[in-house]
Write a protein that holds these residues in place. Structure first.
Motif, PDB file in Angstrom:
ATOM      1  N   ARG A  87     -22.259  10.526   0.282  1.00  0.00           N
ATOM      2  CA  ARG A  87     -21.634   9.213   0.458  1.00  0.00           C
ATOM      3  C   ARG A  87     -22.406   8.403   1.482  1.00  0.00           C
ATOM      4  NH1 ARG A  87     -15.265   8.108   2.116  1.00  0.00           N
ATOM      5  NH2 ARG A  87     -15.390   5.814   2.136  1.00  0.00           N
ATOM      6  N   ASP A  88     -22.837   7.213   1.077  1.00  0.00           N
ATOM      7  CA  ASP A  88     -23.532   6.307   1.982  1.00  0.00           C
ATOM      8  C   ASP A  88     -22.527   5.591   2.877  1.00  0.00           C
ATOM      9  OD1 ASP A  88     -25.927   7.009   0.854  1.00  0.00           O
ATOM     10  OD2 ASP A  88     -26.122   5.178  -0.361  1.00  0.00           O
ATOM     11  N   PRO A  89     -22.950   5.175   4.070  1.00  0.00           N
ATOM     12  CA  PRO A  89     -22.024   4.471   4.975  1.00  0.00           C
ATOM     13  C   PRO A  89     -21.399   3.232   4.350  1.00  0.00           C
ATOM     14  CG  PRO A  89     -24.028   5.104   6.134  1.00  0.00           C
ATOM     15  CD  PRO A  89     -24.264   5.400   4.686  1.00  0.00           C
ATOM     16  N   GLU A  90     -22.124   2.562   3.462  1.00  0.00           N
ATOM     17  CA  GLU A  90     -21.588   1.335   2.865  1.00  0.00           C
ATOM     18  C   GLU A  90     -20.697   1.598   1.652  1.00  0.00           C
ATOM     19  OE1 GLU A  90     -25.937   1.815   1.501  1.00  0.00           O
ATOM     20  OE2 GLU A  90     -24.741   2.095   3.322  1.00  0.00           O
ATOM     21  N   ASP A  91     -20.567   2.849   1.218  1.00  0.00           N
ATOM     22  CA  ASP A  91     -19.687   3.166   0.093  1.00  0.00           C
ATOM     23  C   ASP A  91     -18.227   3.072   0.548  1.00  0.00           C
ATOM     24  OD1 ASP A  91     -21.840   3.629  -1.554  1.00  0.00           O
ATOM     25  OD2 ASP A  91     -21.779   5.809  -1.348  1.00  0.00           O
ATOM     26  N   PRO A  92     -17.416   2.227  -0.067  1.00  0.00           N
ATOM     27  CA  PRO A  92     -16.031   2.078   0.390  1.00  0.00           C
ATOM     28  C   PRO A  92     -15.146   3.278   0.085  1.00  0.00           C
ATOM     29  CG  PRO A  92     -16.439   0.717  -1.544  1.00  0.00           C
ATOM     30  CD  PRO A  92     -17.769   1.254  -1.113  1.00  0.00           C
ATOM     31  N   SER A  93     -15.559   4.123  -0.866  1.00  0.00           N
ATOM     32  CA  SER A  93     -14.736   5.275  -1.234  1.00  0.00           C
ATOM     33  C   SER A  93     -15.619   6.337  -1.893  1.00  0.00           C
ATOM     34  CB  SER A  93     -13.630   4.855  -2.206  1.00  0.00           C
ATOM     35  OG  SER A  93     -14.210   4.486  -3.452  1.00  0.00           O
ATOM     36  N   PRO A  94     -15.135   7.585  -1.951  1.00  0.00           N
ATOM     37  CA  PRO A  94     -15.880   8.613  -2.687  1.00  0.00           C
ATOM     38  C   PRO A  94     -16.065   8.260  -4.162  1.00  0.00           C
ATOM     39  CG  PRO A  94     -14.282   9.637  -1.233  1.00  0.00           C
ATOM     40  CD  PRO A  94     -13.999   8.165  -1.206  1.00  0.00           C
ATOM     41  N   LEU A  95     -15.073   7.616  -4.765  1.00  0.00           N
ATOM     42  CA  LEU A  95     -15.227   7.210  -6.166  1.00  0.00           C
ATOM     43  C   LEU A  95     -16.387   6.244  -6.323  1.00  0.00           C
ATOM     44  CD1 LEU A  95     -14.375   7.100  -9.101  1.00  0.00           C
ATOM     45  CD2 LEU A  95     -12.619   5.411  -8.477  1.00  0.00           C
ATOM     46  N   HIS A  96     -16.524   5.316  -5.386  1.00  0.00           N
ATOM     47  CA  HIS A  96     -17.653   4.391  -5.427  1.00  0.00           C
ATOM     48  C   HIS A  96     -18.964   5.167  -5.371  1.00  0.00           C
ATOM     49  CE1 HIS A  96     -20.634   1.474  -3.941  1.00  0.00           C
ATOM     50  NE2 HIS A  96     -19.897   0.566  -4.539  1.00  0.00           N
ATOM     51  N   THR A  97     -19.003   6.195  -4.535  1.00  0.00           N
ATOM     52  CA  THR A  97     -20.206   7.035  -4.437  1.00  0.00           C
ATOM     53  C   THR A  97     -20.520   7.678  -5.780  1.00  0.00           C
ATOM     54  OG1 THR A  97     -19.759   7.535  -2.111  1.00  0.00           O
ATOM     55  CG2 THR A  97     -21.245   9.021  -3.270  1.00  0.00           C
ATOM     56  N   ALA A  98     -19.509   8.272  -6.407  1.00  0.00           N
ATOM     57  CA  ALA A  98     -19.711   8.971  -7.675  1.00  0.00           C
ATOM     58  C   ALA A  98     -20.238   8.026  -8.754  1.00  0.00           C
ATOM     59  CB  ALA A  98     -18.414   9.623  -8.125  1.00  0.00           C
ATOM     60  N   LEU A  99     -19.663   6.834  -8.833  1.00  0.00           N
ATOM     61  CA  LEU A  99     -20.093   5.876  -9.857  1.00  0.00           C
ATOM     62  C   LEU A  99     -21.462   5.298  -9.539  1.00  0.00           C
ATOM     63  CD1 LEU A  99     -16.716   4.036 -10.508  1.00  0.00           C
ATOM     64  CD2 LEU A  99     -17.839   5.720 -11.974  1.00  0.00           C
ATOM     65  N   ARG A 100     -21.723   5.023  -8.268  1.00  0.00           N
ATOM     66  CA  ARG A 100     -23.035   4.492  -7.884  1.00  0.00           C
ATOM     67  C   ARG A 100     -24.134   5.498  -8.223  1.00  0.00           C
ATOM     68  NH1 ARG A 100     -25.885   5.870  -3.820  1.00  0.00           N
ATOM     69  NH2 ARG A 100     -24.158   6.696  -2.557  1.00  0.00           N
ATOM     70  N   GLU A 101     -23.895   6.748  -7.858  1.00  0.00           N
ATOM     71  CA  GLU A 101     -24.894   7.774  -8.131  1.00  0.00           C
ATOM     72  C   GLU A 101     -25.081   7.998  -9.634  1.00  0.00           C
ATOM     73  OE1 GLU A 101     -26.883   9.647  -6.265  1.00  0.00           O
ATOM     74  OE2 GLU A 101     -26.277   9.075  -4.246  1.00  0.00           O
ATOM     75  N   THR A 102     -23.999   7.899 -10.382  1.00  0.00           N
ATOM     76  CA  THR A 102     -24.102   8.046 -11.838  1.00  0.00           C
ATOM     77  C   THR A 102     -24.969   6.936 -12.423  1.00  0.00           C
ATOM     78  OG1 THR A 102     -21.941   9.135 -11.977  1.00  0.00           O
ATOM     79  CG2 THR A 102     -22.781   8.114 -13.989  1.00  0.00           C
ATOM     80  N   ARG A 103     -24.745   5.720 -11.946  1.00  0.00           N
ATOM     81  CA  ARG A 103     -25.570   4.590 -12.411  1.00  0.00           C
ATOM     82  C   ARG A 103     -27.036   4.817 -12.064  1.00  0.00           C
ATOM     83  NH1 ARG A 103     -23.599   0.969  -9.360  1.00  0.00           N
ATOM     84  NH2 ARG A 103     -25.313   0.923  -7.869  1.00  0.00           N
ATOM     85  N   GLU A 104     -27.293   5.281 -10.837  1.00  0.00           N
ATOM     86  CA  GLU A 104     -28.674   5.469 -10.389  1.00  0.00           C
ATOM     87  C   GLU A 104     -29.355   6.620 -11.123  1.00  0.00           C
ATOM     88  OE1 GLU A 104     -28.386   6.019  -6.189  1.00  0.00           O
ATOM     89  OE2 GLU A 104     -27.725   3.950  -5.790  1.00  0.00           O
ATOM     90  N   GLU A 105     -28.616   7.692 -11.393  1.00  0.00           N
ATOM     91  CA  GLU A 105     -29.230   8.869 -12.003  1.00  0.00           C
ATOM     92  C   GLU A 105     -29.380   8.731 -13.516  1.00  0.00           C
ATOM     93  OE1 GLU A 105     -27.525  12.604 -10.878  1.00  0.00           O
ATOM     94  OE2 GLU A 105     -27.249  11.986  -8.785  1.00  0.00           O
ATOM     95  N   LEU A 106     -28.342   8.214 -14.184  1.00  0.00           N
ATOM     96  CA  LEU A 106     -28.367   8.143 -15.652  1.00  0.00           C
ATOM     97  C   LEU A 106     -28.878   6.818 -16.179  1.00  0.00           C
ATOM     98  CD1 LEU A 106     -24.987   9.883 -16.599  1.00  0.00           C
ATOM     99  CD2 LEU A 106     -27.237  10.910 -16.190  1.00  0.00           C
ATOM    100  N   GLY A 107     -28.910   5.789 -15.322  1.00  0.00           N
ATOM    101  CA  GLY A 107     -29.379   4.483 -15.759  1.00  0.00           C
ATOM    102  C   GLY A 107     -28.439   3.800 -16.720  1.00  0.00           C
ATOM    103  N   ILE A 108     -27.123   4.014 -16.530  1.00  0.00           N
ATOM    104  CA  ILE A 108     -26.144   3.405 -17.427  1.00  0.00           C
ATOM    105  C   ILE A 108     -25.251   2.429 -16.660  1.00  0.00           C
ATOM    106  CG2 ILE A 108     -26.104   5.399 -18.962  1.00  0.00           C
ATOM    107  CD1 ILE A 108     -23.407   6.183 -17.667  1.00  0.00           C
ATOM    108  N   ASP A 109     -24.608   1.551 -17.416  1.00  0.00           N
ATOM    109  CA  ASP A 109     -23.626   0.640 -16.851  1.00  0.00           C
ATOM    110  C   ASP A 109     -22.322   1.410 -16.692  1.00  0.00           C
ATOM    111  OD1 ASP A 109     -21.868  -1.347 -16.162  1.00  0.00           O
ATOM    112  OD2 ASP A 109     -22.060  -2.470 -18.046  1.00  0.00           O
ATOM    113  N   VAL A 110     -21.877   1.619 -15.465  1.00  0.00           N
ATOM    114  CA  VAL A 110     -20.684   2.435 -15.231  1.00  0.00           C
ATOM    115  C   VAL A 110     -19.393   1.620 -15.215  1.00  0.00           C
ATOM    116  CG1 VAL A 110     -21.959   4.210 -13.971  1.00  0.00           C
ATOM    117  CG2 VAL A 110     -20.975   2.272 -12.715  1.00  0.00           C
ATOM    118  N   SER A 111     -19.506   0.304 -15.459  1.00  0.00           N
ATOM    119  CA  SER A 111     -18.310  -0.539 -15.403  1.00  0.00           C
ATOM    120  C   SER A 111     -17.297  -0.154 -16.477  1.00  0.00           C
ATOM    121  CB  SER A 111     -18.684  -2.015 -15.538  1.00  0.00           C
ATOM    122  OG  SER A 111     -19.285  -2.273 -16.797  1.00  0.00           O
ATOM    123  N   GLY A 112     -17.785   0.464 -17.561  1.00  0.00           N
ATOM    124  CA  GLY A 112     -16.877   0.851 -18.637  1.00  0.00           C
ATOM    125  C   GLY A 112     -16.409   2.291 -18.570  1.00  0.00           C
ATOM    126  N   VAL A 113     -16.792   3.019 -17.528  1.00  0.00           N
ATOM    127  CA  VAL A 113     -16.357   4.408 -17.401  1.00  0.00           C
ATOM    128  C   VAL A 113     -14.852   4.447 -17.138  1.00  0.00           C
ATOM    129  CG1 VAL A 113     -16.499   6.502 -15.988  1.00  0.00           C
ATOM    130  CG2 VAL A 113     -18.587   5.272 -16.601  1.00  0.00           C
TER     131      VAL A 113
END
Length: 199
Positions: A68-94
């Motif tokens: 979790r980065d300091p600027e991540d407001p929540s663990p869920l934000h971390t999980a979705l951010r990392e998913t976007r960065e690793e898989l290269g997908i738009d996570v807005s529809g997850v």
């Protein structure tokens, strides 16, 4: 599939995930997405294979996620951010179904897993620095007890069980294996099948 996803979402919404309680141990926060998807009409679980060049858990199978980065407001934000960065997908529809229990790692992270459904039709563009390749495994296969074995391990004077799930040439274990075991236990309960044993 919708019935299973609905049941998972309802169940996870009615329970608080178990947080780690390790007095005197300082652990860094991390979060992962446990990605579910429908492929050929059946539910699958997505895993990534980590490159051997990484500092932590090199060459292992994992769920997309990270610290979790300091600027991540929540663990869920971390999980979705990392998913976007690793898989290269738009996570807005997850479709986030909810959190599982926290899991520790030997590298002193506390992982908060979130179960989420990836929309159909997304094209992966994996980041080669973080992902060697992607594996989608049918949930039905993972629920088969024949692919799972358990070994006793000793770490820092503590004995515990380590689960290994073998799918072809792929072996899933470690923290990912523990998270997977929790998911499979829950999916089995909700579908009325046998519950994977824990020790």
């Amino acid at each position: 599939m919708d019935a299973l996803f609905d049941a998972l979402e309802t169940h996870l919404a009615t329970r608080a995930p178990r947080a780690l309680n390790l007095p005197g141990v300082v652990m860094r926060e991390a979060a992962v997405l446990v990605p579910l998807l429908v492929r050929d009409g059946a539910p699958h679980v997505l895993f990534t294979k980590r490159p051997t060049t990484l500092r932590h858990h090199a060459g292992q199978y994992s769920f997309p996620g990270g610290s979790r980065d300091p600027e991540d407001p929540s663990p869920l934000h971390t999980a979705l951010r990392e998913t976007r960065e690793e898989l290269g997908i738009d996570v807005s529809g997850v479709r986030v179904l909810g959190p599982l229990d926290e899991v520790p790692t030997l590298t002193e992270f506390r992982i908060q897993p979130f179960v989420g459904v990836i929309p159909h039709g997304l094209e992966y563009r994996p980041n080669p620095d973080e992902v060697e390749f992607i594996v989608e495994v049918p949930l039905e296969v993972l629920l088969d007890p024949a692919i799972r074995r358990t070994e006793r391990r000793h770490v820092r004077g503590v004995e515990y069980d380590v689960d290994f799930y073998t799918y072809g040439t792929h072996v899933i274990w470690g923290a990912t294996g523990r998270i997977l075991r929790d998911l499979l236990r829950l999916a089995s309960q909700l579908s009325g099948g046998p519950t994977p044993k824990t020790r």
